[in-house]
Design a protein around this motif. Sequence first.
Motif, PDB file in Angstrom:
ATOM      1  N   CYS A 243      -9.029   5.965   6.743  1.00  0.00           N
ATOM      2  CA  CYS A 243      -7.808   5.224   6.394  1.00  0.00           C
ATOM      3  C   CYS A 243      -7.482   5.361   4.913  1.00  0.00           C
ATOM      4  O   CYS A 243      -6.330   5.601   4.540  1.00  0.00           O
ATOM      5  CB  CYS A 243      -7.977   3.751   6.766  1.00  0.00           C
ATOM      6  N   GLY A 244      -8.518   5.222   4.081  1.00  0.00           N
ATOM      7  CA  GLY A 244      -8.282   5.381   2.653  1.00  0.00           C
ATOM      8  C   GLY A 244      -7.817   6.776   2.302  1.00  0.00           C
ATOM      9  O   GLY A 244      -6.911   6.955   1.474  1.00  0.00           O
ATOM     10  N   GLY A 245      -8.418   7.775   2.936  1.00  0.00           N
ATOM     11  CA  GLY A 245      -8.005   9.157   2.682  1.00  0.00           C
ATOM     12  C   GLY A 245      -6.595   9.435   3.152  1.00  0.00           C
ATOM     13  O   GLY A 245      -5.813  10.100   2.462  1.00  0.00           O
ATOM     14  N   LEU A 246      -6.239   8.944   4.351  1.00  0.00           N
ATOM     15  CA  LEU A 246      -4.885   9.150   4.875  1.00  0.00           C
ATOM     16  C   LEU A 246      -3.840   8.477   3.996  1.00  0.00           C
ATOM     17  O   LEU A 246      -2.779   9.045   3.724  1.00  0.00           O
ATOM     18  CB  LEU A 246      -4.791   8.613   6.305  1.00  0.00           C
ATOM     19  N   VAL A 247      -4.158   7.263   3.563  1.00  0.00           N
ATOM     20  CA  VAL A 247      -3.232   6.569   2.658  1.00  0.00           C
ATOM     21  C   VAL A 247      -3.081   7.368   1.367  1.00  0.00           C
ATOM     22  O   VAL A 247      -1.974   7.521   0.835  1.00  0.00           O
ATOM     23  CB  VAL A 247      -3.740   5.147   2.363  1.00  0.00           C
ATOM     24  N   GLY A 248      -4.203   7.914   0.872  1.00  0.00           N
ATOM     25  CA  GLY A 248      -4.142   8.732  -0.335  1.00  0.00           C
ATOM     26  C   GLY A 248      -3.318   9.990  -0.145  1.00  0.00           C
ATOM     27  O   GLY A 248      -2.538  10.384  -1.022  1.00  0.00           O
ATOM     28  N   VAL A 249      -3.477  10.641   1.029  1.00  0.00           N
ATOM     29  CA  VAL A 249      -2.698  11.854   1.321  1.00  0.00           C
ATOM     30  C   VAL A 249      -1.204  11.536   1.348  1.00  0.00           C
ATOM     31  O   VAL A 249      -0.387  12.244   0.733  1.00  0.00           O
ATOM     32  CB  VAL A 249      -3.129  12.460   2.676  1.00  0.00           C
ATOM     33  N   VAL A 250      -0.850  10.474   2.046  1.00  0.00           N
ATOM     34  CA  VAL A 250       0.569  10.115   2.164  1.00  0.00           C
ATOM     35  C   VAL A 250       1.150   9.749   0.802  1.00  0.00           C
ATOM     36  O   VAL A 250       2.218  10.240   0.408  1.00  0.00           O
ATOM     37  CB  VAL A 250       0.746   8.942   3.150  1.00  0.00           C
ATOM     38  N   LEU A 251       0.452   8.894   0.069  1.00  0.00           N
ATOM     39  CA  LEU A 251       0.971   8.449  -1.229  1.00  0.00           C
ATOM     40  C   LEU A 251       1.069   9.598  -2.236  1.00  0.00           C
ATOM     41  O   LEU A 251       2.047   9.698  -2.978  1.00  0.00           O
ATOM     42  CB  LEU A 251       0.087   7.337  -1.790  1.00  0.00           C
ATOM     43  N   SER A 252       0.039  10.471  -2.257  1.00  0.00           N
ATOM     44  CA  SER A 252       0.064  11.588  -3.209  1.00  0.00           C
ATOM     45  C   SER A 252       1.093  12.642  -2.815  1.00  0.00           C
ATOM     46  O   SER A 252       1.493  13.471  -3.649  1.00  0.00           O
ATOM     47  CB  SER A 252      -1.332  12.222  -3.308  1.00  0.00           C
ATOM     48  N   SER A 253       1.516  12.636  -1.540  1.00  0.00           N
ATOM     49  CA  SER A 253       2.516  13.602  -1.084  1.00  0.00           C
ATOM     50  C   SER A 253       3.944  13.133  -1.357  1.00  0.00           C
ATOM     51  O   SER A 253       4.829  13.947  -1.631  1.00  0.00           O
ATOM     52  CB  SER A 253       2.343  13.872   0.417  1.00  0.00           C
TER      53      SER A 253
END
Length: 444
Positions: free
Chosen positions: A182-192
């Motif tokens: 979840c933390g990684g997915l949130v990071g991927v979305v936000l950084s994208s």
Amino acid sequence: MNPLRGESRIPKRGYNPHEASMSTAPTKKQIAAVAVGNALEFYDFTTYAYFATQIGQTFFPSHSPFVSLMASLATFGIGFAARPVGAILFGAYGDRAGRKPAMLACFALMGIAILLLALTPSFAMIGFAAPVLVVIARLLQGLAVGGDVGPTSAFLLEAAPENRRGLYTTLQYSTQGISTICGGLVGVVLSSILDAHALQSYGWRIAFLLGAIILPVGFVIRRSLPETLHAEDTAPSVASGARLPWRAIILGFLMLGGATIGFYVLAYLTTFASTVLHMKANVAFVATVVFGIANVIFSALSGLLSDRLGRWPLMVIPRAAFALAIVPAFALIIANRDAVTLLAATFVLGALGQMGATGFVALSESLPKETRCAALATTYALAITIFGGTTQLAVTWLLHVTGNPMAPAWYLLAGAIVSLVAMALMKETAPLVLRRRALRSQSA
């Protein structure tokens, strides 16, 4: 008679007749609630690590990016310092009042910490009050997570059918993998979708607030849990009486310490890929997601297999393979510096490393029920504090001093060897295996 199976029983000393839920078995929904609650707590604790760079620039501004990152990671480590205190306080409370009230108290404390961290203004707005508030939030997070491990792990072990103890207890680790995903997915979305300035300014706050939104749901569901502290335990066990098995505790401490180094070095790959290998931020966050997937699948798989094959082989064999794979995997990552190699190596290392979750089951089963909550929480918290709280700081320092990108690999290998030796010295604790051994002994 086993109250977890809905059968009647004679109340034992300390039994609370007003706690009606003690006589009913936990439902799959309730077990899921414990797992999801654990995932949420670790999501908020580990998300700090994923956004360490942005948090460092927000609360610890410096002309040197290295100094800002080190200050941020040091604050991350402060949260670990509070874990043993939380383990002692809430662990003792869980052994005295019950697993459920201890879990609820930790959950509420985590909610306060999340909101404080997410809503604290930057250093530019309120000056030195900002880092002070961040440190307080991290201390509260440490108290909550350190205190919650004992009650939740004891509950999962005690609520499980005899032939599913390994699977249920490794949910403690699998749900940490869910938090990583979840933390990684949130990071991927936000950084994208956000540029670097927006990610530093407010993007990381969104990641924390997402976890805060879901926390009340988990709290409400946890309130419906039965109590397992007073439930009769008919499974064979290596633990006897109320005396603490110090050999198992010491081995468990070393085992958890080495495993913790593995977890946080692999979690550090997000920062490593972006700051050392200069890969794109979204690719680095995908590595975190891959590590989380490996964690979820192989932690639970190890627990499931250990219920049939035993804890010892599921601890030792994968850990030996993990140690052998570390140096080649990091050498490939550094040599190729591409997404495919990074993600493949992360998955393999994550899969082999997280098979060691079976060791946590063996430690839990080695502890007497009367002191299980406090002993397990304290052992776990001390190992996590000493090794988890310093791992990313030590790796960052080693990279800076040596200039050698292989530094994380050697640090990881040392931890893997320590945990392998400790696991090899642990006794077998799986109930079905102990029953088979007893039958063979009787027939001999």
